[in-house]
Motif scaffolding. Structure first.
Motif, short mmCIF file in Angstrom:
data_model
loop_
_atom_site.label_atom_id
_atom_site.label_comp_id
_atom_site.label_asym_id
_atom_site.label_seq_id
_atom_site.Cartn_x
_atom_site.Cartn_y
_atom_site.Cartn_z
N VAL A 265 0.85 -1.18 0.00
CA VAL A 265 0.00 0.00 0.00
C VAL A 265 0.89 1.23 0.00
N PRO A 266 0.41 2.33 -0.54
CA PRO A 266 1.22 3.54 -0.57
C PRO A 266 1.60 4.00 0.84
N VAL A 267 2.83 4.49 0.96
CA VAL A 267 3.28 5.02 2.24
C VAL A 267 2.51 6.28 2.58
N ASP A 268 2.32 7.11 1.59
CA ASP A 268 1.54 8.34 1.75
C ASP A 268 0.11 8.06 1.33
N PRO A 269 -0.86 8.13 2.25
CA PRO A 269 -2.24 7.81 1.89
C PRO A 269 -2.84 8.75 0.88
N GLU A 270 -2.20 9.90 0.64
CA GLU A 270 -2.70 10.85 -0.35
C GLU A 270 -2.15 10.54 -1.74
N LYS A 271 -1.16 9.67 -1.82
CA LYS A 271 -0.51 9.37 -3.08
C LYS A 271 -0.85 7.96 -3.56
N ALA A 272 -0.37 7.62 -4.75
CA ALA A 272 -0.61 6.30 -5.33
C ALA A 272 0.71 5.67 -5.73
N VAL A 273 0.68 4.35 -5.97
CA VAL A 273 1.88 3.59 -6.33
C VAL A 273 1.56 2.70 -7.53
N ILE A 274 2.50 2.62 -8.47
CA ILE A 274 2.42 1.68 -9.59
C ILE A 274 3.59 0.72 -9.47
N SER A 275 3.33 -0.58 -9.56
CA SER A 275 4.40 -1.56 -9.48
C SER A 275 4.20 -2.65 -10.53
N ASP A 307 15.89 -7.98 -9.96
CA ASP A 307 15.03 -9.08 -10.39
C ASP A 307 13.97 -8.64 -11.40
N GLY A 308 14.03 -7.38 -11.83
CA GLY A 308 13.08 -6.87 -12.81
C GLY A 308 11.87 -6.19 -12.20
N SER A 309 11.68 -6.31 -10.89
CA SER A 309 10.54 -5.66 -10.25
C SER A 309 10.76 -4.15 -10.19
N PHE A 310 9.68 -3.41 -10.26
CA PHE A 310 9.80 -1.96 -10.23
C PHE A 310 8.66 -1.35 -9.42
N VAL A 311 8.91 -0.16 -8.90
CA VAL A 311 7.92 0.59 -8.14
C VAL A 311 8.04 2.06 -8.53
N ILE A 312 6.92 2.67 -8.85
CA ILE A 312 6.85 4.12 -9.06
C ILE A 312 5.91 4.65 -8.00
N SER A 313 6.41 5.41 -7.08
CA SER A 313 5.61 5.83 -5.93
C SER A 313 5.47 7.35 -5.88
N GLY A 314 4.64 7.79 -4.94
CA GLY A 314 4.43 9.23 -4.75
C GLY A 314 3.65 9.88 -5.85
N GLN A 342 -4.11 4.61 -3.86
CA GLN A 342 -4.27 3.31 -4.53
C GLN A 342 -2.92 2.69 -4.88
N PHE A 343 -2.86 1.37 -4.76
CA PHE A 343 -1.69 0.61 -5.20
C PHE A 343 -2.09 -0.16 -6.46
N VAL A 344 -1.40 0.09 -7.57
CA VAL A 344 -1.73 -0.55 -8.84
C VAL A 344 -0.58 -1.47 -9.26
N ASN A 345 -0.87 -2.75 -9.40
CA ASN A 345 0.13 -3.71 -9.87
C ASN A 345 -0.21 -4.05 -11.32
N VAL A 346 0.68 -3.67 -12.24
CA VAL A 346 0.41 -3.90 -13.67
C VAL A 346 0.85 -5.28 -14.12
N GLY A 347 1.37 -6.10 -13.19
CA GLY A 347 1.75 -7.47 -13.54
C GLY A 347 3.12 -7.55 -14.19
N THR A 348 3.30 -8.54 -15.06
CA THR A 348 4.59 -8.78 -15.72
C THR A 348 4.56 -8.27 -17.15
N ILE A 349 5.50 -7.42 -17.48
CA ILE A 349 5.66 -6.91 -18.85
C ILE A 349 6.88 -7.59 -19.44
N ARG A 350 6.72 -8.14 -20.64
CA ARG A 350 7.82 -8.87 -21.29
C ARG A 350 8.21 -8.18 -22.59
#
Length: 477
Positions: A265-275, A307-314, A342-350
């Motif tokens: 979940v986003p650290v900042d409740p006012e912001k969102a995260v994409i992973s 490992d290829g994982s990514f997070v775009i936060s804030g 909101q936390f948005v997980n876009v899954g695996t991009i190849r």
């Protein structure tokens, strides 16, 4: 909403109950199971592997699953392959038998020669994905599944007979190809059907709810759509740790609730995260020098891991264009809408290697200790074109090259060098992973060649004949 401690305790209770259901024969079953013993045992093994489950024997369970492989249905065979791969056991014979079930339409039938069905094809595709052997068969299977979708968007066991189970399995099987094939409309329709059949935050029986959640969580960006169903499923767990006194249902529920724990979940409740995760399409490995960026905005905080994982936060609420790129690969992009908190997980991009280049990659190790070597210089010469790279702290490197006859060398101070030649094909990936011998060791007067022989689908080949064509193709000096 359950707290993290409550959720972890529920998961541990489910694990312990599943362990207690293993019989002397090795199977994991319950008299209350509506599923077959094969379904229950295989699902339980897949749910327990990798967890702190010390009171069950995966080896004994496997023995009950892998007898008479040719007599297993395609679903059973696919389940066996997933178990074998998860246990790091050879799956060559099972994979070969599975591919015998493939029809001319790209789908898979109950047995060899049977008509293809969405159920068998989804199971087969999930197994091939787990084994990393889906590259050559994905397009045909995806095409068949798209053609088998009913007008309502559902998938059925027979003809137009809609099935929640089959629809959920197809969604799981198609998700990895969202950025490789035109399956967006197919997935959207199937996802819409799953949500439309939800009643009182549930989908029929508990096992159906668990299966639907497993399919929907990775493809749903708005967690509020499935959170009530997840909470409802968690509340139906008994004090003993099981659901419906059923191994199959409990194993499915365990996986569904575990996937929720992996959603941050986003650290900042006012912001969102994409992973998400960014990988190479062919090998499924992380890509060196890859980049994930917002094309229509700037990200206050972003991170791409090894490992290829990514997070775009804030992120502020709104719509973002996320771009995925890497040198030598075809890029991809997608629109992602996020809400406050909101936390948005876009899954695996190849990403696929660009058709105009060739990629050379590998890991260089110390030939005595086996440890990875950093700072090793890798050079490739194709015609008059020269390229170079340096290994990182893990001994890994990645190098783009023009197609053609190539000479590849690895050198590092204090080590004898290594060299190889290769015919680099456009759009292909070549692996050069030498082990360098320290120069304080006796210089080699002879060398050995070792490796794995795979077919074009990445499946290991047995009884392959190996002989050197030219001693200059791989040498130590």
């Amino acid at each position: 909403v359950h707290s993290q401690g409550e959720s972890s305790a529920s998961i541990q209770a489910a694990i312990h109950w599943l362990e207690s259901r293993q019989n002397e024969s090795g199977s994991i079953t319950s008299v209350s199971d509506m599923s077959s013993d094969y379904q229950a045992t295989s699902q339980a093994v897949l749910s327990l592997l990798g967890r702190e489950a010390n009171d069950f024997s995966p080896v004994e369970a496997l023995e009950t699953l892998q007898s008479n492989v040719e007599l297993l249905s395609t679903e059973q065979l696919a389940r066996l392959i997933r178990v074998l791969v998860a246990m790091k056991e050879p799956a060559v014979a099972a994979l070969a038998e599975l591919l015998e079930r493939r029809g001319a339409d790209g789908g898979f039938g109950y047995f060899s020669g049977y008509d293809s069905t969405p159920l068998e094809t989804a199971h087969a595709l999930l197994a091939l994905q787990r084994a990393g052997a889906d590259t050559a068969y994905a397009a045909g299977a995806v095409s068949y599944l798209s053609s088998a979708q009913t007008a309502s968007g559902a998938f059925g066991l027979y003809g137009d007979q809609a099935s929640l189970e089959v629809t959920a399995l197809v969604v799981k099987a198609l998700k990895p190809y969202l950025y490789r094939f035109a399956v967006g409309d197919t997935l959207r329709s199937a996802i819409s059907v799953l949500y439309s059949t939800q009643q009182n935050v549930r989908w029929g029986e508990d096992w159906e709810t668990a299966l639907a959640l497993q399919a929907l969580i990775p493809v749903t960006t708005d967690v509020t759509r499935y959170q009530p169903a997840a909470n409802g499923l968690a509340e139906r767990q008994t004090q003993q740790g099981h659901w419906d006194d059923s191994v199959y249902t409990t194993a499915l529920a365990l996986n569904a609730l575990s996937s929720l724990e992996a959603v941050d979940v986003p650290v900042d409740p006012e912001k969102a995260v994409i992973s998400g995760v960014l990988l190479e399409a062919g090998s499924g490995h992380a890509i060196n020098n890859a980049k994930v960026e917002l094309l229509n905005s700037s990200a206050p905080d972003s991170q791409l891991n090894d490992d290829g994982s990514f997070v775009i936060s804030g992120l502020e609420p709104g719509s973002y264009m996320v771009g995925y790129s890497a040198p030598g690969y075809l890029g991809a992009s997608q629109n992602v809408g996020v809400k406050q908190g909101q936390f948005v997980n876009v899954g695996t991009i190849r990403l696929s290697v660009a058709p105009s280049t060739s990629l050379i990659k590998g890991t260089v190790r110390d030939g005595v200790s086996g440890q990875p070597l950093s700072g090793v210089s890798i050079e490739v010469l194709v015609g008059g074109a020269r390229g170079s790279a340096v290994t990182n702290a893990k001994g890994e490197y990645q190098l783009l090259s023009e197609p053609g006859q190539a000479s590849i060398t690895a050198s590092s101070p204090g080590y004898y060098g290594a060299a190889a030649s290769a015919d680099l094909k456009a759009g292909s990936v070549a692996n050069f992973s030498p082990s360098l011998i320290p120069s304080n060791q006796p210089e080699l007067t002879a060398s050995s060649i070792h490796g794995r022989v795979l077919d074009t689908n990445g499946v290991p080949l047995e009884l392959a004949s190996i002989q050197p064509v030219s001693y200059t193709h791989l040498r130590a000096h």
